[in-house]
Design a protein around this motif. Structure first.
Motif, mmCIF file in Angstrom:
data_model
loop_
_atom_site.group_PDB
_atom_site.id
_atom_site.type_symbol
_atom_site.label_atom_id
_atom_site.label_comp_id
_atom_site.label_asym_id
_atom_site.label_seq_id
_atom_site.Cartn_x
_atom_site.Cartn_y
_atom_site.Cartn_z
ATOM 1 N N PHE A 141 21.828 16.163 19.831
ATOM 2 C CA PHE A 141 20.942 15.047 19.488
ATOM 3 C C PHE A 141 21.726 13.946 18.782
ATOM 4 C CE2 PHE A 141 18.307 13.050 16.170
ATOM 5 C CZ PHE A 141 17.352 12.436 16.963
ATOM 6 N N VAL B 127 21.177 22.112 19.321
ATOM 7 C CA VAL B 127 20.245 21.001 19.562
ATOM 8 C C VAL B 127 20.572 19.825 18.658
ATOM 9 C CG1 VAL B 127 17.839 20.262 19.355
ATOM 10 C CG2 VAL B 127 18.386 22.443 20.453
ATOM 11 N N SER C 280 13.465 12.539 25.239
ATOM 12 C CA SER C 280 13.260 11.543 24.183
ATOM 13 C C SER C 280 12.516 10.304 24.686
ATOM 14 C CB SER C 280 14.603 11.128 23.575
ATOM 15 O OG SER C 280 15.436 10.506 24.556
ATOM 16 N N LEU D 23 17.582 16.552 26.092
ATOM 17 C CA LEU D 23 17.207 15.670 24.995
ATOM 18 C C LEU D 23 17.137 14.216 25.449
ATOM 19 C CD1 LEU D 23 19.360 17.247 22.145
ATOM 20 C CD2 LEU D 23 16.867 17.230 22.252
#
Length: 741
Positions: free
Chosen positions: A661, A657, A623, A619
């Protein structure tokens, strides 16, 4: 040199006469064939409305629940779609439920063609169900009662698919879209992803010079007229009036183009035209209570996005309670539900993207450039592109981290990277967006908001006056037989009846049309009279469009001036200089829950193992791109195993997830710093996890720039050397001095 004499054999006049004769023969034949199409349309209409449960579904269906048999009966039914023999359904995939709009037409539009919402969902392997309705409402039926019935329907579908990966994906078209959103806000536990297609949710929204339908309520003095029509209908509202409103938005198509297209191409267009007219002419009724709720609470009141709708049990309808991903599909070519009305609710519910994340919501929208309102859920091209991609990638959407995204589509070709990871013919991407992207589409000024607020107050006053002084008289005068006669004499119904075989003149048309089958003589494409016919048609369309544009401009000016009057606004209790803010603050109870959750996540940043570390790192690197590609998710799906080979369920993976996150969002440096503590001592395990991560990240494109810098940092956190990073797929050369943000 020999001169040609006009009118002599081979002269230009002779050719013109021949062209005229050819055109007149063809025009006469086309006129007869066109009238016969109108006759078939009328007969089709009579057969359709005579059925107990008319619909236009192309698929066989098996009745699961008849809503008329519930404790609180409604005229809705739940059916299971029987897949065609050539379609293979995967029982492990989440089911799809399509709910059709009850906006004056009958049910079935979501399965109208093979290339439809139902068709593409089954092609992707999903079991499919359909929630439709019967033409006549059950006495006492309300919007709230229908919502409770639909909740029972969805519960039944869930019970059939307990082993499926994910809760049902529910598609709400047009009017069904806001109904699904209401239900999902009060029963969020029932739903998987929601696909809301062409559904108005912010009814005041729009831009000047367009979207004139939003002014209708104010120009008619509010919803008193709705109550009057319902009273004249003996407690029922004729859906034909809603259809007439739709047709009034495009008079050139209604009065000319639709029919002319059949007339000019009668040899090829009749079947397509009749197929559509079977649905378009299947008008249904609503109870007075239902339509009054729709107009007062939604169209004129605009209370849905503002959270001002309260159910009979005292529960508030708050769209921020929806916990499932919401996919909003709209189009710039839709004059019924423009993008501002489909997406404006987001601006009223949230201050910014962080606010969306604070409610744990994932919102994905896509804006088509040109398709009209019906095309959003009727067009085969849209079904094969947007709806097919949503169906194929619904699990991708379900695991997206909370936030606001725009879905974009790129055609797959020979040069597409990792094309084997693309399910269909398009590559879907979900690109991060902010509320400014929605505001950039245009919207209301504070002055406009005051105008609509004033129209809402005028509507309330007029409705109260009507109910007190007029309604008792109307109800006393209208007998059931009178109401039925008025429904049968509605202009939209009589146009079908007038051309049916009930008209004795149409029997002669039928005989003449049958006699033309062997003697049909189509005009040549280069005939000058045919070209003149096309030019006349274009002039008619232009004239009707110009008339529409002038009427819409006049209507807008009238609305803006009347309801923009400071005197009127003050008279109905609206401060002419005040600013109306419809955006709501976060409820204290949600703030308390959020604070508790934040504290919990902070305390667990150092917990977990290789799986948590890998997802957190993935992530962090991903990102930097600001988007998610379906190829990356498919690569991740294929690698969704831990070190022992055990597979996470979709729900477990989604939770993993989301937690990782939010940990990165709360304190990125702290979340990254503890990664080495989460990793196993076995360097081979760490290297394998890193290589899988690089394959996922490079599935759609080379890893360069900021992503490459971040991946280098992750390699260092994983305790891996430059040689390992160099072996990773599509990664820029290792720079030990590079720093990642």
């Amino acid at each position: 040199m020999q001169m040609e004499v006009p009118g002599s054999p081979g002269g230009p006049m002779s050719g013109l006469v021949a062209s005229a004769v050819e055109y007149m023969v063809d025009a006469g034949q086309r006129s007869i064939l066109f009238l016969d199409v109108m006759r078939r349309r009328g007969d089709q209409y009579r057969e359709h409305v005579a059925q107990t449960a008319p619909h236009v579904l192309q698929y066989a269906a098996e009745l699961i629940i008849d809503g008329r048999e519930l404790d609180e009966p409604v005229n809705y039914v739940l059916v299971r779609i029987v897949p065609p023999a050539a379609v293979q359904i995967d029982s492990a995939r989440r089911p799809f439920i399509v709910i059709d709009p009850r906006a004056g037409h009958g049910p079935g539009i979501g399965g109208f063609k093979a290339d439809s919402e139902i068709g593409v969902a089954m092609k992707a392997g999903h079991p499919c169900y359909f929630i439709g309705f019967l033409p006549e409402p059950v006495p006492g039926q309300t919007i709230e009662r229908i919502a409770r019935a639909e909740a029972l329907f969805i519960e039944k579908v869930v019970s059939f698919h307990r082993e499926a990966e994910g809760k049902p994906c529910v598609i709400g078209n047009c009017q069904a879209g806001w109904a699904v959103m209401i239900l999902a806000s009060v029963r969020p536990e029932l739903f998987g992803p929601l696909i809301i297609a062409g559904a108005p949710l912010a009814y005041w929204a729009g831009v000047h010079g367009k979207n004139p339908m939003r002014y209708s309520g104010g120009l008619l003095g509010g919803s008193w007229l709705t109550a009057l029509v319902s009273d004249l209908g003996g407690g029922k509202f004729d859906g034909a009036w809603l259809v007439q409103n739709f047709e009034g938005q495009n008079p050139s198509n209604t009065l000319w183009t639709k029919q002319y297209n059949v007339y000019s191409k009668v040899d090829t267009e009749s079947d397509r035209y009749l197929e559509f007219e079977r649905w378009w002419g299947g008008h249904v009724n609503l109870n007075a209570e239902e339509i009054q709720f729709i107009v007062d609470e939604l169209f004129v009141g605009n209370n849905l996005a503002a959270g001002n709708i309260t159910l009979s049990d005292g529960q508030k309808v708050d769209l921020r309670n929806i916990s499932s991903p919401i996919v909003v599909f709209c189009s710039k070519g839709d004059n019924i539900t423009p993008p501002q009305q489909a997406l404006g609710w987001i601006l009223e519910c949230y201050a910014d993207v962080d606010d969306i994340r604070a409610f744990g919501q994932t919102i994905v929208y896509t804006v088509h450039e040109s398709v009209g309102h019906l095309g959003i859920f009727v067009s085969g091209g849209v079904a094969k592109k947007e709806h097919a991609e949503f169906s194929s990638n619904i699990d991708l959407i379900d695991v997206l981290p909370p936030g606001l995204y725009e879905a974009t589509f790129e055609a797959k070709d020979e040069e597409t990277t990792s094309s084997d990871l693309v399910v269909g013919q398009w590559v879907m991407r979900c690109e991060a967006r902010t509320l400014e992207d929605i505001r950039a589409m245009g919207g209301n000024s504070p002055e406009d908001e005051r105008r609509f607020a004033a129209a809402k107050r005028v509507s309330e006053l007029n409705l109260a006056a009507y109910r007190k002084f007029v309604q008792p008289w109307i109800k006393g005068m209208v007998a059931p037989q009178t109401a039925e006669l008025m429904r049968n004499l509605h202009p939209l119904r009589t146009q079908y009846e007038a051309f049916s075989s009930q008209n004795p003149w149409m029997k002669a048309v039928k005989s003449a049309a049958e006699g033309l089958e062997e003697n049909r003589k189509p005009v040549s494409n280069d005939n000058p009279f045919l070209a003149f016919q096309e030019q006349v048609s274009k002039q008619i369309v232009h004239a009707l469009d110009s008339w529409r544009d002038s009427q819409e401009a006049m209507s807008e000016a009238l609305f803006l001036n009347v309801y923009g009057s400071p005197a009127l606004q003050a008279a109905v209790g609206i401060d002419p200089k005040g600013e109306l803010s419809r955006r709501r603050e976060m409820p204290p109870e949600h703030r308390a829950m959020l604070d508790k959750r934040v504290a919990e996540l902070r305390s667990r940043i150092g917990e977990g193992g290789l799986r948590e570390a890998a997802i957190r790192a993935l992530l962090y690197v991903g990102s930097a791109r600001g988007m998610v590609d379906e190829r990356s998710i498919e690569a991740l799906r294929q690698a969704r195993r831990d070190d022992s080979g055990a597979r996470l369920t979709l729900a477990e993976f989604k939770m993993l997830v989301r937690e990782q996150f939010f940990m990165l969002l709360l304190d990125r440096e702290a979340a990254l710093a503890v990664i080495p503590k989460l990793l196993p001592d076995d360097v081979n395990q760490r290297r394998a996890a890193f290589m899988t991560m690089s394959e996922v990240l490079s599935a759609s494109e080379h890893i360069t720039g900021e992503r490459a810098s971040r991946l280098q940092r992750v390699a260092q956190l994983f305790g891996l050397d430059a040689e390992t990073l160099g072996r990773a797929s599509n990664v820029a050369p290792f720079d030990p001095k590079a720093k990642a943000s």
